[in-house]
Design a protein around this motif. Structure first.
Motif, mmCIF file in Angstrom:
data_model
loop_
_atom_site.group_PDB
_atom_site.id
_atom_site.type_symbol
_atom_site.label_atom_id
_atom_site.label_comp_id
_atom_site.label_asym_id
_atom_site.label_seq_id
_atom_site.Cartn_x
_atom_site.Cartn_y
_atom_site.Cartn_z
ATOM 1 N N MET A 275 21.086 -12.489 -27.963
ATOM 2 C CA MET A 275 19.758 -11.893 -27.997
ATOM 3 C C MET A 275 18.801 -12.703 -27.139
ATOM 4 O O MET A 275 18.802 -13.927 -27.185
ATOM 5 N N ARG A 276 18.008 -12.001 -26.358
ATOM 6 C CA ARG A 276 17.010 -12.626 -25.492
ATOM 7 C C ARG A 276 15.630 -12.141 -25.903
ATOM 8 O O ARG A 276 15.432 -10.943 -26.126
ATOM 9 N N ILE A 277 14.683 -13.062 -26.033
ATOM 10 C CA ILE A 277 13.305 -12.701 -26.372
ATOM 11 C C ILE A 277 12.418 -13.018 -25.185
ATOM 12 O O ILE A 277 12.508 -14.110 -24.606
ATOM 13 N N ARG A 278 11.564 -12.074 -24.835
ATOM 14 C CA ARG A 278 10.663 -12.326 -23.716
ATOM 15 C C ARG A 278 9.368 -11.543 -23.903
ATOM 16 O O ARG A 278 9.302 -10.584 -24.671
ATOM 17 N N ARG A 279 8.344 -11.985 -23.184
ATOM 18 C CA ARG A 279 7.039 -11.315 -23.205
ATOM 19 C C ARG A 279 7.002 -10.286 -22.084
ATOM 20 O O ARG A 279 7.381 -10.576 -20.941
ATOM 21 N N LEU A 280 6.527 -9.092 -22.403
ATOM 22 C CA LEU A 280 6.513 -8.021 -21.424
ATOM 23 C C LEU A 280 5.322 -8.132 -20.478
ATOM 24 O O LEU A 280 4.218 -8.501 -20.882
ATOM 25 N N ALA A 281 5.559 -7.780 -19.232
ATOM 26 C CA ALA A 281 4.468 -7.507 -18.311
ATOM 27 C C ALA A 281 3.927 -6.117 -18.646
ATOM 28 O O ALA A 281 4.609 -5.300 -19.278
ATOM 29 N N ALA A 282 2.697 -5.827 -18.220
ATOM 30 C CA ALA A 282 2.017 -4.599 -18.648
ATOM 31 C C ALA A 282 2.830 -3.339 -18.373
ATOM 32 O O ALA A 282 3.058 -2.517 -19.266
ATOM 33 N N GLU A 283 3.300 -3.155 -17.148
ATOM 34 C CA GLU A 283 3.991 -1.916 -16.767
ATOM 35 C C GLU A 283 5.306 -1.741 -17.514
ATOM 36 O O GLU A 283 5.769 -0.615 -17.706
ATOM 37 N N THR B 216 -0.445 -9.070 -26.535
ATOM 38 C CA THR B 216 0.798 -9.815 -26.335
ATOM 39 C C THR B 216 1.922 -8.972 -26.925
ATOM 40 O O THR B 216 1.895 -8.650 -28.122
ATOM 41 N N THR B 217 2.888 -8.585 -26.100
ATOM 42 C CA THR B 217 4.018 -7.789 -26.574
ATOM 43 C C THR B 217 5.310 -8.539 -26.297
ATOM 44 O O THR B 217 5.597 -8.894 -25.149
ATOM 45 N N LEU B 218 6.057 -8.801 -27.359
ATOM 46 C CA LEU B 218 7.357 -9.454 -27.252
ATOM 47 C C LEU B 218 8.454 -8.454 -27.582
ATOM 48 O O LEU B 218 8.282 -7.595 -28.455
ATOM 49 N N VAL B 219 9.573 -8.581 -26.889
ATOM 50 C CA VAL B 219 10.735 -7.746 -27.188
ATOM 51 C C VAL B 219 11.963 -8.628 -27.346
ATOM 52 O O VAL B 219 12.074 -9.703 -26.734
ATOM 53 N N ALA B 220 12.867 -8.155 -28.187
ATOM 54 C CA ALA B 220 14.195 -8.757 -28.301
ATOM 55 C C ALA B 220 15.172 -7.829 -27.594
ATOM 56 O O ALA B 220 15.166 -6.616 -27.836
ATOM 57 N N GLU B 221 15.989 -8.381 -26.718
ATOM 58 C CA GLU B 221 16.928 -7.575 -25.930
ATOM 59 C C GLU B 221 18.368 -7.979 -26.211
ATOM 60 O O GLU B 221 18.675 -9.163 -26.391
ATOM 61 N N GLU B 222 19.224 -6.989 -26.227
ATOM 62 C CA GLU B 222 20.662 -7.212 -26.348
ATOM 63 C C GLU B 222 21.360 -6.419 -25.252
ATOM 64 O O GLU B 222 21.233 -5.186 -25.193
ATOM 65 N N ASP B 223 22.054 -7.122 -24.361
ATOM 66 C CA ASP B 223 22.756 -6.473 -23.247
ATOM 67 C C ASP B 223 21.825 -5.576 -22.440
ATOM 68 O O ASP B 223 22.192 -4.469 -22.025
ATOM 69 N N GLY B 224 20.598 -6.051 -22.237
ATOM 70 C CA GLY B 224 19.639 -5.317 -21.425
ATOM 71 C C GLY B 224 18.934 -4.180 -22.134
ATOM 72 O O GLY B 224 18.092 -3.502 -21.540
ATOM 73 N N ILE B 225 19.249 -3.936 -23.414
ATOM 74 C CA ILE B 225 18.629 -2.872 -24.197
ATOM 75 C C ILE B 225 17.572 -3.477 -25.117
ATOM 76 O O ILE B 225 17.812 -4.505 -25.754
ATOM 77 N N THR B 226 16.395 -2.831 -25.195
ATOM 78 C CA THR B 226 15.350 -3.306 -26.088
ATOM 79 C C THR B 226 15.748 -3.026 -27.532
ATOM 80 O O THR B 226 15.859 -1.870 -27.954
ATOM 81 N N ALA B 227 15.982 -4.092 -28.290
ATOM 82 C CA ALA B 227 16.417 -3.949 -29.671
ATOM 83 C C ALA B 227 15.240 -3.916 -30.642
ATOM 84 O O ALA B 227 15.321 -3.286 -31.704
ATOM 85 N N ALA B 228 14.151 -4.600 -30.320
ATOM 86 C CA ALA B 228 12.987 -4.642 -31.209
ATOM 87 C C ALA B 228 11.768 -5.054 -30.397
ATOM 88 O O ALA B 228 11.890 -5.683 -29.334
ATOM 89 N N ALA B 229 10.596 -4.694 -30.919
ATOM 90 C CA ALA B 229 9.340 -5.024 -30.236
ATOM 91 C C ALA B 229 8.259 -5.297 -31.262
ATOM 92 O O ALA B 229 8.287 -4.774 -32.388
ATOM 93 N N VAL B 230 7.300 -6.124 -30.874
ATOM 94 C CA VAL B 230 6.119 -6.376 -31.698
ATOM 95 C C VAL B 230 4.964 -6.729 -30.765
ATOM 96 O O VAL B 230 5.160 -7.385 -29.743
ATOM 97 N N ARG C 119 17.872 -4.313 -39.454
ATOM 98 C CA ARG C 119 18.363 -5.208 -40.510
ATOM 99 C C ARG C 119 19.269 -6.319 -39.966
ATOM 100 O O ARG C 119 20.254 -6.708 -40.587
ATOM 101 N N ARG C 120 18.898 -6.805 -38.785
ATOM 102 C CA ARG C 120 19.645 -7.921 -38.193
ATOM 103 C C ARG C 120 18.733 -9.092 -37.859
ATOM 104 O O ARG C 120 19.115 -9.983 -37.107
ATOM 105 N N GLY C 121 17.516 -9.097 -38.409
ATOM 106 C CA GLY C 121 16.632 -10.242 -38.262
ATOM 107 C C GLY C 121 15.793 -10.267 -36.996
ATOM 108 O O GLY C 121 15.090 -11.254 -36.753
ATOM 109 N N HIS C 122 15.825 -9.195 -36.196
ATOM 110 C CA HIS C 122 15.072 -9.213 -34.940
ATOM 111 C C HIS C 122 13.560 -9.278 -35.185
ATOM 112 O O HIS C 122 12.843 -10.030 -34.507
ATOM 113 N N VAL C 123 13.060 -8.483 -36.143
ATOM 114 C CA VAL C 123 11.617 -8.472 -36.400
ATOM 115 C C VAL C 123 11.165 -9.830 -36.926
ATOM 116 O O VAL C 123 10.113 -10.342 -36.537
ATOM 117 N N ARG C 124 11.951 -10.433 -37.782
ATOM 118 C CA ARG C 124 11.594 -11.752 -38.305
ATOM 119 C C ARG C 124 11.428 -12.753 -37.160
ATOM 120 O O ARG C 124 10.450 -13.516 -37.100
#
Length: 399
Positions: free
Chosen positions: A1-9, A47-61, A91-96
């Motif tokens: 899992m990779r977490i990163r901050r999104l650019a606006a677009e 500020t928008t963060l996303v968790a990614e798995e294999d290039g797919i957005t798994a969760a966002a906040v 239910r895999r802890g991404h939001v936490r």
């Protein structure tokens, strides 16, 4: 899992579609995806963060940089929104993980409070959030307001589209922010969406050149409902001026629906007023808002009525520790507890949600204990009441 901050677009193809799936009708109509770009500007400072798995957005906040009044002090507040998870990644802890990171960042930037609307309150209670009053809705007929039509009032009523009156509205909500416990406002980049959509009427009550009340509303149809948002007024004169204006719609709409503050009692507004007042809370919607302290600095120098107590905050990433809360000078001082405080003053053990409940004034110290949000002996409860008397907060900003 990779977490990163999104650019606006990037929001257009990542967080927006995920949030839309979680909170809107689905699948989305093609026109709705086109609206994402128009909505982008109102997220510019988030500020928008996303968790990614294999290039797919798994969760966002997302976190919105807001301001909130806590017992008279206007403080930076992180409004959490758009919490969503891909249906195959739940239910895999991404939001936490995302919540920890986004609140870490907002706290580092100086935000001392946080608020949100939960999808499940018990989930966010574990993050230190506590429930705030849900705004109530009063529903009545304009005919029942007839006794007010000829009332002599000291106010002028101004009627205009919100696109025209936005400056007046914004100035009044800024004053409410300074004066009302719990009140919060969006940053300007988000708030101007109300002006730009221009889909509301604005009624303002003006007295001696100063706005003393305001409400935005729309009408769904002839013989339908006048749907008003939060009724914000300084006093009964201003409230009556708004109700008098509503009464003039007796031959246009069948009913009026208006959001009222927690302390308002619509059943006492008029004799023979047939009114339904409700504040429904359900899962997953509608929910009551929640809030928490992110920093003990939010409590510093609060005016208090005395009180001195040792508080141990447990199980929290941001507030954990032992602190002496001292209000003997008339202003609250919060200091790390030294050895000399042990046994010398009453002591309580609180979760972050328990302390937040006291700070926001929504629970009595005994209720904190009963709810399982801490251990509060009788002597400590007495001191905590002096430091944090009950006070109803009104969050206002609906995010």
């Amino acid at each position: 899992m990779r977490i990163r901050r999104l650019a606006a677009e990037e929001r257009l193809t990542t967080s927006f579609p995920l949030q839309a799936y979680a909170f809107e009708a689905s699948p989305l109509e093609a026109a709705r995806t086109d609206e994402f770009r128009a909505y982008l500007a109102y997220n510019a400072g988030n500020t928008t963060l996303v968790a990614e798995e294999d290039g797919i957005t798994a969760a966002a906040v997302s976190a919105i940089p807001m301001r909130q009044n806590l017992r008279g002090a206007v403080l930076p507040m992180a409004g959490i929104a758009g919490v969503a998870t891909h249906p195959l990644a739940r239910r895999r802890g991404h939001v936490r993980t995302l919540m920890h990171q986004v609140l870490d960042g907002m706290r580092d930037e100086g935000h001392q409070l946080s608020a949100l609307h939960p999808f499940r309150a018990s989930f966010y209670e574990r993050f230190g959030y506590v429930g705030l009053p849900r705004r109530r809705t009063a529903i009545f007929t304009p005919a029942d307001l007839a006794p007010l039509v000829r009332a002599e009032l000291p106010d002028e009523v101004v009627w205009e589209r919100i696109g025209v009156g936005y400056g007046r509205w914004r100035a009044y909500t800024e004053r409410c922010l300074r004066e009302r416990h719990g009140f919060a406002v969006f940053p300007e980049f988000r708030a101007v969406g109300l002006r730009d959509r221009d889909d509301r009427w604005l009624v303002s009550v003006v007295r001696d050149g100063e706005t003393v009340g305001a409400v935005t509303y729309r009408i769904d149809n002839h013989a339908g409902t006048l749907i008003a948002d939060d009724l914000l007024v300084d006093d009964p004169y201003a409230r009556t001026s708004v109700l008098q204006f509503f009464a003039r719609h007796v031959d246009q709409v069948a009913r009026i629906s208006v959001h009222v503050l927690p302390e308002e009692l619509p059943e006492l507004w008029l004799t023979d007023l047939d009114v339904q007042v409700e504040a429904r809370v359900a899962r997953p919607d509608p929910t009551a808002p929640m809030a928490r302290l992110l920093s003990l600095d939010a409590l510093a120098d609060q005016p208090v009525g005395g009180g001195r107590v040792l508080v141990e905050v447990v199980g929290d990433r941001w507030l954990a520790g032992r602190h002496l809360f001292d209000g003997t000078s008339g202003k609250l001082a919060v200091e790390p507890a030294g050895a000399s405080a042990e046994g010398a003053v009453p002591a309580a053990r609180l979760t972050a949600a328990g302390l937040s409940a006291l700070a926001y004034g929504v629970l009595d110290p005994v209720e904190v204990g009963v709810r399982g949000l801490g251990e509060v002996p009788v002597d400590a409860a007495r001191e905590l009441r002096r430091l944090f008397p009950r006070e109803l907060p009104h969050l206002f900003a609906d995010f």
